[in-house]
Design an enzyme around this catalytic site. Structure first.
Site, PDB file in Angstrom:
ATOM      1  CG  ASP A 109      23.720  14.163  39.277  1.00  0.00           C
ATOM      2  OD1 ASP A 109      23.359  14.269  38.064  1.00  0.00           O
ATOM      3  OD2 ASP A 109      22.892  14.060  40.275  1.00  0.00           O
ATOM      4  CB  SER A 110      21.216  17.994  38.624  1.00  0.00           C
ATOM      5  OG  SER A 110      20.496  16.673  38.788  1.00  0.00           O
ATOM      6  CE1 TYR A 142      20.577  21.558  37.530  1.00  0.00           C
ATOM      7  CE2 TYR A 142      22.210  20.704  35.970  1.00  0.00           C
ATOM      8  CZ  TYR A 142      21.895  21.580  36.931  1.00  0.00           C
ATOM      9  OH  TYR A 142      23.023  22.508  37.441  1.00  0.00           O
ATOM     10  N   GLY A 143      15.851  17.739  34.876  1.00  0.00           N
ATOM     11  CA  GLY A 143      15.277  17.064  34.013  1.00  0.00           C
ATOM     12  C   GLY A 143      14.158  17.475  33.141  1.00  0.00           C
ATOM     13  CG  ASN A 158      22.105   9.708  32.024  1.00  0.00           C
ATOM     14  OD1 ASN A 158      22.966   8.840  31.148  1.00  0.00           O
ATOM     15  ND2 ASN A 158      22.388   9.528  33.412  1.00  0.00           N
ATOM     16  CB  THR A 196      23.348   9.572  37.806  1.00  0.00           C
ATOM     17  OG1 THR A 196      22.926  10.920  38.078  1.00  0.00           O
ATOM     18  CG2 THR A 196      24.326   9.131  36.701  1.00  0.00           C
ATOM     19  CG  HIS A 197      18.792  11.531  40.665  1.00  0.00           C
ATOM     20  ND1 HIS A 197      19.759  12.392  39.765  1.00  0.00           N
ATOM     21  CD2 HIS A 197      18.240  12.543  41.608  1.00  0.00           C
ATOM     22  CE1 HIS A 197      20.009  13.542  40.453  1.00  0.00           C
ATOM     23  NE2 HIS A 197      19.011  13.627  41.480  1.00  0.00           N
TER      24      HIS A 197
HETATM   25  N1  DGL Z   1      20.780  12.750  37.671  1.00  0.00           N
HETATM   26  C1  DGL Z   1      20.606  13.233  36.315  1.00  0.00           C
HETATM   27  C2  DGL Z   1      20.604  12.398  35.458  1.00  0.00           C
HETATM   28  O1  DGL Z   1      21.327  11.557  35.095  1.00  0.00           O
HETATM   29  C3  DGL Z   1      19.389  14.381  36.551  1.00  0.00           C
HETATM   30  C4  DGL Z   1      18.177  14.282  37.185  1.00  0.00           C
HETATM   31  C5  DGL Z   1      17.589  15.526  37.230  1.00  0.00           C
HETATM   32  O2  DGL Z   1      18.042  16.526  37.697  1.00  0.00           O
HETATM   33  O3  DGL Z   1      16.441  15.598  36.988  1.00  0.00           O
HETATM   34  O4  DGL Z   1      20.021  12.751  34.319  1.00  0.00           O
END
Ligand code: DGL
Length: 282
Positions: A18-19, A50-51, A82, A201-202
Site C-alpha cells: 500500500d502507499s 498516492y491519491g 485502490n 484502504t485508509h
Molecule cells: N490506501 C490507498 C487507496 O486505497 C491510497 C491512499 C493514498 O495514498 O492516497 O487508495
C-alpha cells in the site's frame, strides 16, 4: 520425479503493498482468514499519499514496490491500495509481468469489492468514496456497470482523508469536518445511495466517523474481509500458486519512511507490536 519437482519449488511470502498505512486494514483480515501463510507488508509512507498523483507516477511507484517484493521472494503480491489497483494493476499484469516473471501474480482490491455488491445493496444506489485518483479512473463505475448494469454509481473524491490518516489525525476534529463534508456531498448528489463503498484502504481507519455522519441504515462496505475471501478462493482455484507460498504464520513490515514512526501508528491496526524495517523505494 514428482517429488524432485516439488522440492525444487522455492517458497515465498504473500506480498501486501500500500502507499502507506491503509493496506494494514487488508493485511489484518488476510491474516485473520489465512493465518497459516507468511506475509511481507510494504508501505511507501515516504511517498504517500498516492491519491492526488498522476497516473504515470502511481504506476512507476507501484511497479517499484512490486519489483521490491518480488526481489524478496514473494510469488504473489496484493495491491492493497485502490489507487494503485486503479492506476497500475492492469499495466503491470499485462505489460510488465510477462517480462519480469510470468509465473508470479499481482492482484488488486477493486474486483473483489465490486463482486459482492449484488448481495449487499437493496436499492442499487452505490456511493463510492475514494481518492481523487481512484475516482478519476472511474474503475469502480466501470467494474460495477460490467457486473450490475442497472446499478447507479456516484463516485465522490475525498482528497484529504488519506493524508489525515497518514498524518495520525484520524481522531482529530479535522477528520470530523472532512468526513462529514464528503458524505454530505455524496448524499446531495444521490440522496438514494443505500451502500457506501470505502474504496480506499485508509478509510477503515476513519470508520467510526464515517458511521456517525452517514445516514441511518446505510450499508458501509469495508474491503478487508472481501479481499481475504477472494484471495482464499483464488488460491483454491490456483493450487500451482498455493504450493509456492510459505506457511509459517509470520509477518514482516517494511516502510520507505522512518520505521519508528511507522511502528507507532501501525500497531493500532494489528494485534501485537509492529517492528518494521526501512526499505528505500527510489
Ligand atoms: N490506501 C490507498 C487507496 O486505497 C491510497 C491512499 C493514498 O495514498 O492516497 O487508495
Amino acid at each position: 520425479m514428482a517429488e524432485a519437482d516439488a522440492s525444487a519449488i522455492s517458497l515465498g511470502r504473500i506480498g501486501v503493498f500500500d502507499s502507506g498505512y491503509g493496506g494494514l486494514t487488508i493485511l489484518r483480515d488476510l491474516r485473520k482468514a489465512m493465518p497459516q501463510y507468511d506475509y511481507l507488508y510494504l508501505g511507501d509512507n515516504a511517498r504517500a499519499p498516492y491519491g492526488s498523483r498522476s497516473f504515470d507516477v502511481v504506476y512507476r511507484y507501484t511497479l517499484e514496490a512490486v519489483r521490491t517484493l518480488f526481489s524478496r521472494g514473494c510469488p504473489l503480491v496484493i495491491l492493497a491500495c485502490n489507487t494503485a489497483s486503479a492506476k497500475a494493476l492492469r499495466s503491470i499484469q499485462q505489460n510488465d509481468l510477462p517480462g519480469i516473471d510470468p509465473a508470479r501474480r499481482v492482484l488488486g482490491v477493486i474486483r473483489p469489492t465490486v463482486e459482492i455488491l449484488g448481495n449487499v445493496s437493496q436499492g442499487g444506489h452505490i456511493g463510492v468514496l475514494g481518492t481523487p485518483g481512484t475516482v478519476a479512473s472511474h474503475s469502480y463505475q466501470l467494474e460495477i456497470r460490467k457486473l450490475f448494469p442497472t446499478m447507479s454509481v456516484t463516485e465522490q473524491a475525498c482528497p484529504l482523508l488519506a493524508a489525515i490518516v497518514e498524518n495520525s489525525e484520524a481522531d482529530g476534529d479535522g477528520a470530523d469536518y472532512f468526513v462529514k463534508k464528503y458524505i454530505d456531498r455524496l448524499m446531495e448528489r444521490d440522496p438514494e445511495v443505500d451502500t457506501i463503498v470505502l474504496a480506499c484502504t485508509h478509510y477503515p481507519l476513519l470508520i467510526d466517523k464515517i458511521r456517525r455522519y452517514a445516514p441511518e441504515g446505510m450499508r458501509i462496505l469495508q474491503q478487508g474481509s472481501l479481499v481475504a475471501d477472494s484471495l482464499g478462493d483464488y488460491l483454491r482455484r490456483h493450487p500451482e500458486m498455493d504450493v509456492r507460498l510459505s506457511r509459517g504464520g509470520t509477518v514482516e513490515y517494511l516502510t520507505s519512511e522512518n520505521p519508528e514512526k511507522f511502528d507507532e501508528l501501525a500497531s493500532l491496526f494489528t494485534d501485537g507490536e509492529v517492528k518494521s524495517r526501512h526499505c528505500p523505494l527510489d
